[in-house]
Motif scaffolding. Structure first.
Motif, PDB file in Angstrom:
ATOM      1  N   GLU A   1       0.836  -1.211   0.000  1.00  0.00           N
ATOM      2  CA  GLU A   1       0.000   0.000   0.000  1.00  0.00           C
ATOM      3  C   GLU A   1       0.869   1.260   0.000  1.00  0.00           C
ATOM      4  N   LEU A   2       1.962   1.190   0.757  1.00  0.00           N
ATOM      5  CA  LEU A   2       2.883   2.328   0.817  1.00  0.00           C
ATOM      6  C   LEU A   2       3.507   2.579  -0.556  1.00  0.00           C
ATOM      7  N   LYS A   3       3.824   1.503  -1.247  1.00  0.00           N
ATOM      8  CA  LYS A   3       4.399   1.616  -2.595  1.00  0.00           C
ATOM      9  C   LYS A   3       3.406   2.316  -3.535  1.00  0.00           C
ATOM     10  N   ARG A   4       2.113   1.927  -3.435  1.00  0.00           N
ATOM     11  CA  ARG A   4       1.086   2.538  -4.287  1.00  0.00           C
ATOM     12  C   ARG A   4       0.875   4.011  -3.932  1.00  0.00           C
ATOM     13  N   ALA A   5       0.913   4.315  -2.633  1.00  0.00           N
ATOM     14  CA  ALA A   5       0.753   5.706  -2.193  1.00  0.00           C
ATOM     15  C   ALA A   5       1.911   6.559  -2.717  1.00  0.00           C
ATOM     16  N   GLN A   6       3.114   5.995  -2.672  1.00  0.00           N
ATOM     17  CA  GLN A   6       4.287   6.733  -3.158  1.00  0.00           C
ATOM     18  C   GLN A   6       4.214   6.957  -4.672  1.00  0.00           C
ATOM     19  N   LEU A   7       3.635   5.988  -5.375  1.00  0.00           N
ATOM     20  CA  LEU A   7       3.432   6.146  -6.816  1.00  0.00           C
ATOM     21  C   LEU A   7       2.488   7.316  -7.087  1.00  0.00           C
TER      22      LEU A   7
END
Length: 319
Positions: free
Chosen positions: A282-288
């Motif tokens: 989820e953090l990866k998607r938020a950073q994207l």
């Protein structure tokens, strides 16, 4: 009103309320302005020692029943904010919405509240109804800003089951174009958007409490309360509630339920979403999304830059 008192006593114990621990009070649902202020008095007496200093106490009110006497009575009890269910300043639209007040009633009620001493005044506007035009909505917004308010809630008409509009689904006409335009029009007048439907030079502390996921007592038939991981639902049948105010169903939320709600509420308001509640994926998607400038990021919190994308962003991050 006596049943409310019984439930309130029970809830104050259940929530382990301590002196000055209640941060805000909101009297809403139904039409509080049809209930005489003296009938609220026992509730306020019971609450007195729990109310924090400089507390925000809001009551909703309908313009046709919020008389000067009623407003004065609520002011004496300690209510310091009124939210008026104005909906529109157009006579024909008010008739379509089955409202019993006229534009003049709304204008007079808000001015009376100001005269009595209320500083924090809000009004609701409804848009996306059959027959709406930009000219009509612009008139509603301009009229609102001639009044002594510091907050506006703008809601698209939604068709709910069990309401008079259930058989008239064609009544709701929301489009992204109109919604975006309304948000811009309101902000042109200097009101900041702090949640998808709320704007003001003042931010309702009670509203913020929900979005910050604070505990809250839900008092009355059909209300909803929240205590840690448990959602509380007093019976929605008024007669049953009067017989047994403690007929309260509970629902235990999973950690996943709570996380999804925090993400959803955070992205539709200025509260934002703390990165520590997100897992690695989820953090990866938020950073994207941050890289794509769909989110901003400050002090470990992600903020949504376009509240109209709140649902899509929540789904993207949580999927």
């Amino acid at each position: 009103m006596q049943a409310l008192l019984v439930q309130l006593k029970y809830e104050l114990e259940r929530f382990r309320a301590s002196e000055k621990s209640i941060e805000s009070v909101f009297i809403g649902g139904g039409t509080p302005s049809t209930v005489a202020p003296e009938l609220y008095e026992p509730l306020f007496k019971m609450l007195q020692k729990y109310l924090s200093a400089n507390i925000e106490i809001t009551s909703e009110a309908n313009p046709n029943s919020a008389t000067k006497e009623w407003l004065r009575g609520m002011w004496k009890l300690g209510v310091n904010r009124i939210s008026f269910g104005v909906q529109s300043f157009n006579n024909d639209k008010l008739k379509i919405l089955n409202r019993a007040h006229s534009p003049e009633d709304a204008i007079e009620a808000i001015k009376s509240a100001k005269e009595i001493g209320f500083v924090n005044l809000s009004l609701d506007l409804i848009y996306a109804t059959l027959g709406d035009s930009k000219a009509l909505l612009k008139h509603d917004i301009q009229t609102a800003f001639t009044l002594p308010i510091n907050h506006i809630s703008a809601y698209a008409l939604t068709i709910e089951e069990g309401t008079p509009f259930e058989k008239k689904p064609h009544m709701a006409k929301e489009t992204l174009d109109i919604t975006t335009w309304i948000f811009e029009e309101i902000q042109k007048h200097g009101f900041t958007q702090y949640e998808i439907s709320n704007f003001g030079t003042y931010q309702s502390q009670h509203n913020l409490g929900y979005w910050q996921y604070k505990n809250y007592i839900g008092l009355g038939s059909g209300a909803v309360g929240s205590l840690d991981q448990v959602r509380l639902y007093p019976t929605s049948n008024v007669e049953n509630y009067i017989k047994n105010p403690m007929d309260i169903k509970s629902e235990v939320l999973t950690q996943e339920d709570i996380k999804i709600e925090k993400i959803f509420l955070g992205f539709r308001s200025i509260v934002g979403v703390h990165q520590n509640i997100l897992n690695k994926e989820e953090l990866k998607r938020a950073q994207l999304l941050y890289t794509e400038k769909k989110l901003s990021h400050k002090d470990d919190v992600f903020y949504n830059v376009d509240y109209l994308l709140a649902d899509e962003i929540t789904l993207f991050i949580s999927s």
